[in-house]
Scaffold this motif. Sequence first.
Motif, PDB file in Angstrom:
ATOM      1  N   CYS A 247     -23.899  60.610 -46.753  1.00  0.00           N
ATOM      2  CA  CYS A 247     -23.767  59.613 -47.810  1.00  0.00           C
ATOM      3  C   CYS A 247     -22.383  58.964 -47.723  1.00  0.00           C
ATOM      4  N   VAL A 248     -22.356  57.630 -47.792  1.00  0.00           N
ATOM      5  CA  VAL A 248     -21.104  56.880 -47.678  1.00  0.00           C
ATOM      6  C   VAL A 248     -21.024  55.874 -48.809  1.00  0.00           C
ATOM      7  N   TYR A 249     -19.866  55.815 -49.471  1.00  0.00           N
ATOM      8  CA  TYR A 249     -19.595  54.723 -50.409  1.00  0.00           C
ATOM      9  C   TYR A 249     -18.702  53.751 -49.668  1.00  0.00           C
ATOM     10  N   TRP A 250     -19.105  52.492 -49.645  1.00  0.00           N
ATOM     11  CA  TRP A 250     -18.305  51.458 -48.996  1.00  0.00           C
ATOM     12  C   TRP A 250     -17.946  50.437 -50.057  1.00  0.00           C
ATOM     13  N   GLY A 251     -16.658  50.211 -50.255  1.00  0.00           N
ATOM     14  CA  GLY A 251     -16.277  49.187 -51.220  1.00  0.00           C
ATOM     15  C   GLY A 251     -14.853  49.319 -51.699  1.00  0.00           C
ATOM     16  N   ALA A 252     -14.573  48.524 -52.713  1.00  0.00           N
ATOM     17  CA  ALA A 252     -13.238  48.441 -53.294  1.00  0.00           C
ATOM     18  C   ALA A 252     -13.085  49.448 -54.426  1.00  0.00           C
ATOM     19  N   CYS A 253     -11.839  49.689 -54.794  1.00  0.00           N
ATOM     20  CA  CYS A 253     -11.543  50.574 -55.919  1.00  0.00           C
ATOM     21  C   CYS A 253     -11.264  49.705 -57.139  1.00  0.00           C
ATOM     22  N   ARG A 254     -12.244  49.565 -57.999  1.00  0.00           N
ATOM     23  CA  ARG A 254     -12.123  48.765 -59.211  1.00  0.00           C
ATOM     24  C   ARG A 254     -11.753  49.678 -60.375  1.00  0.00           C
ATOM     25  N   GLU A 255     -10.827  49.218 -61.169  1.00  0.00           N
ATOM     26  CA  GLU A 255     -10.319  49.997 -62.307  1.00  0.00           C
ATOM     27  C   GLU A 255     -11.464  50.480 -63.200  1.00  0.00           C
ATOM     28  N   ASP A 256     -12.424  49.613 -63.497  1.00  0.00           N
ATOM     29  CA  ASP A 256     -13.510  49.981 -64.404  1.00  0.00           C
ATOM     30  C   ASP A 256     -14.527  50.932 -63.772  1.00  0.00           C
ATOM     31  N   ARG A 257     -14.410  51.173 -62.472  1.00  0.00           N
ATOM     32  CA  ARG A 257     -15.339  52.088 -61.797  1.00  0.00           C
ATOM     33  C   ARG A 257     -14.736  53.471 -61.549  1.00  0.00           C
ATOM     34  N   ILE A 258     -13.466  53.651 -61.837  1.00  0.00           N
ATOM     35  CA  ILE A 258     -12.779  54.910 -61.535  1.00  0.00           C
ATOM     36  C   ILE A 258     -13.470  56.132 -62.145  1.00  0.00           C
ATOM     37  N   PRO A 259     -13.925  56.094 -63.412  1.00  0.00           N
ATOM     38  CA  PRO A 259     -14.613  57.288 -63.938  1.00  0.00           C
ATOM     39  C   PRO A 259     -15.840  57.689 -63.095  1.00  0.00           C
ATOM     40  N   TYR A 260     -16.555  56.688 -62.569  1.00  0.00           N
ATOM     41  CA  TYR A 260     -17.726  56.972 -61.734  1.00  0.00           C
ATOM     42  C   TYR A 260     -17.301  57.504 -60.375  1.00  0.00           C
ATOM     43  N   PHE A 261     -16.224  56.943 -59.826  1.00  0.00           N
ATOM     44  CA  PHE A 261     -15.707  57.437 -58.547  1.00  0.00           C
ATOM     45  C   PHE A 261     -15.276  58.889 -58.687  1.00  0.00           C
ATOM     46  N   GLN A 262     -14.580  59.205 -59.788  1.00  0.00           N
ATOM     47  CA  GLN A 262     -14.115  60.569 -60.003  1.00  0.00           C
ATOM     48  C   GLN A 262     -15.282  61.541 -60.135  1.00  0.00           C
TER      49      GLN A 262
ATOM     50  N   THR B 187     -10.819  49.636 -47.293  1.00  0.00           N
ATOM     51  CA  THR B 187      -9.693  49.062 -46.558  1.00  0.00           C
ATOM     52  C   THR B 187      -8.469  49.966 -46.691  1.00  0.00           C
ATOM     53  N   GLN B 188      -7.527  49.831 -45.761  1.00  0.00           N
ATOM     54  CA  GLN B 188      -6.278  50.595 -45.853  1.00  0.00           C
ATOM     55  C   GLN B 188      -5.545  50.269 -47.143  1.00  0.00           C
ATOM     56  N   LYS B 189      -5.629  49.023 -47.564  1.00  0.00           N
ATOM     57  CA  LYS B 189      -4.967  48.582 -48.791  1.00  0.00           C
ATOM     58  C   LYS B 189      -5.532  49.304 -50.021  1.00  0.00           C
ATOM     59  N   ALA B 190      -6.827  49.586 -50.017  1.00  0.00           N
ATOM     60  CA  ALA B 190      -7.472  50.222 -51.172  1.00  0.00           C
ATOM     61  C   ALA B 190      -7.372  51.740 -51.161  1.00  0.00           C
ATOM     62  N   GLN B 191      -7.093  52.348 -50.004  1.00  0.00           N
ATOM     63  CA  GLN B 191      -7.059  53.808 -49.904  1.00  0.00           C
ATOM     64  C   GLN B 191      -6.132  54.472 -50.927  1.00  0.00           C
ATOM     65  N   PRO B 192      -4.895  53.973 -51.124  1.00  0.00           N
ATOM     66  CA  PRO B 192      -4.006  54.629 -52.104  1.00  0.00           C
ATOM     67  C   PRO B 192      -4.585  54.640 -53.521  1.00  0.00           C
ATOM     68  N   ASN B 193      -5.380  53.625 -53.876  1.00  0.00           N
ATOM     69  CA  ASN B 193      -5.981  53.600 -55.215  1.00  0.00           C
ATOM     70  C   ASN B 193      -6.999  54.721 -55.403  1.00  0.00           C
ATOM     71  N   PHE B 194      -7.780  55.005 -54.371  1.00  0.00           N
ATOM     72  CA  PHE B 194      -8.733  56.103 -54.441  1.00  0.00           C
ATOM     73  C   PHE B 194      -8.009  57.450 -54.471  1.00  0.00           C
ATOM     74  N   ILE B 195      -6.955  57.570 -53.692  1.00  0.00           N
ATOM     75  CA  ILE B 195      -6.175  58.809 -53.655  1.00  0.00           C
ATOM     76  C   ILE B 195      -5.526  59.070 -55.015  1.00  0.00           C
ATOM     77  N   LYS B 196      -4.941  58.012 -55.601  1.00  0.00           N
ATOM     78  CA  LYS B 196      -4.299  58.131 -56.925  1.00  0.00           C
ATOM     79  C   LYS B 196      -5.328  58.555 -57.984  1.00  0.00           C
ATOM     80  N   ALA B 197      -6.545  58.040 -57.876  1.00  0.00           N
ATOM     81  CA  ALA B 197      -7.604  58.393 -58.836  1.00  0.00           C
ATOM     82  C   ALA B 197      -8.261  59.729 -58.517  1.00  0.00           C
ATOM     83  N   GLU B 198      -7.762  60.409 -57.453  1.00  0.00           N
ATOM     84  CA  GLU B 198      -8.285  61.712 -57.031  1.00  0.00           C
ATOM     85  C   GLU B 198      -9.772  61.643 -56.710  1.00  0.00           C
ATOM     86  N   CYS B 199     -10.121  60.654 -55.910  1.00  0.00           N
ATOM     87  CA  CYS B 199     -11.529  60.439 -55.539  1.00  0.00           C
ATOM     88  C   CYS B 199     -11.784  60.711 -54.070  1.00  0.00           C
ATOM     89  N   THR B 200     -10.968  61.476 -53.423  1.00  0.00           N
ATOM     90  CA  THR B 200     -11.179  61.692 -51.993  1.00  0.00           C
ATOM     91  C   THR B 200     -11.379  63.167 -51.685  1.00  0.00           C
TER      92      THR B 200
END
Length: 184
Positions: free
Chosen positions: A144-159, A171-184
């Motif tokens: 299973c793969v999620y492909w996309g951007a890290c949107r502020e309003d989606r963070i609870p679902y990502f978590q 993208t490399q630019k979006a990776q830190p946002n997922f890491i900060k939200a502890e979604c990896t």
Amino acid sequence: MTNKVAIIECFNNSQSAKKGNSTIAHIRNNKIIAKYLGCEYFITEADLFCASVNTWDTLLFTNSSAFADHKDIKRILENNKSARKIFITNDYKTNPHSELGKYEYEVIGNFRPKKNNKRKHYFLNLNALMAKTPLKQTEKKFDCVYWGACREDRIPYFQKYLQKGIYLSTTQKAQPNFIKAECT
């Protein structure tokens, strides 16, 4: 009488995209729309100049048109004041070019309009356009793969859902946002 339609795009790697070598969804969608409508697709900066010296019945401005040179977009709009203007986007977080904002325009969006929306808005699943052409079958590497951007309003679902066993492609630019939200 035919309706002269132009799709206005501007993309930093536009030569590659013009040749059809883009993996970016909205560029692939717009290429499909241009072919289906039989209209002109202006994607490079040189193309924008060509678009500006013509008159059009309908102008479709895309996600990337927001990054186009102001003088080019302004010239296109000034030369086509009576044309129907439409902003077409598959991303609810994008805005049209500021020059387009000076005119009345409609929206074709991959999302439902907000309640306070004052523009005519058409909901259309634009990403389904690409699904009409089947992808080449490849060997499955991940379950299973999620492909996309890290949107502020989606963070609870990502978590909640982007945990072990789910792979993230972004993208490399979006990776830190997922890491900060502890979604990896």
